[in-house]
Design a protein around this motif. Sequence first.
Motif, PDB file in Angstrom:
ATOM      1  N   LEU A  11       0.892  -1.202   0.026  1.00  0.00           N
ATOM      2  CA  LEU A  11       0.105   0.075  -0.073  1.00  0.00           C
ATOM      3  C   LEU A  11       0.960   1.171  -0.022  1.00  0.00           C
ATOM      4  CD1 LEU A  11      -2.821  -1.101   2.539  1.00  0.00           C
ATOM      5  CD2 LEU A  11      -2.991  -0.659   0.024  1.00  0.00           C
ATOM      6  N   SER A  13       3.567   1.524  -1.486  1.00  0.00           N
ATOM      7  CA  SER A  13       4.220   1.762  -2.771  1.00  0.00           C
ATOM      8  C   SER A  13       3.298   2.405  -3.984  1.00  0.00           C
ATOM      9  CB  SER A  13       5.111   0.614  -3.090  1.00  0.00           C
ATOM     10  OG  SER A  13       3.988  -0.318  -3.248  1.00  0.00           O
ATOM     11  N   LEU A  14       2.107   2.390  -3.625  1.00  0.00           N
ATOM     12  CA  LEU A  14       0.981   2.673  -4.737  1.00  0.00           C
ATOM     13  C   LEU A  14       1.171   4.304  -4.589  1.00  0.00           C
ATOM     14  CD1 LEU A  14      -2.154   0.703  -3.640  1.00  0.00           C
ATOM     15  CD2 LEU A  14      -0.772   0.438  -5.506  1.00  0.00           C
TER      16      LEU A  14
END
Length: 92
Positions: A87, A89-90
């Motif tokens: 999450l 890295s989104l």
Amino acid sequence: MAIMDGTSAARTATDGTGTDGTGDLFSAIERVELALARLEEVVARREAEAESAAAHSAQAELSELKSRHRKLRERVSEELQQLDLLLSSLPQ
């Protein structure tokens, strides 16, 4: 029933023996009572052994459940960490 003289009547009254078989009956009753008492002792011992075995088994099962719970908790924690990394890295 035979007529008893004074000595056999006295013996019958004091020790339960005599020609009428009552002595045998009393002794048979005593043997049965002793056998029942021994059986009750054995049953009590077996019940205690069964309770002890059940308690030991329950303790072993509880220990196994605790171990499984710990492993599951560790795995869930690892998976949540992976999800957090994903999450984060989104793009926002």
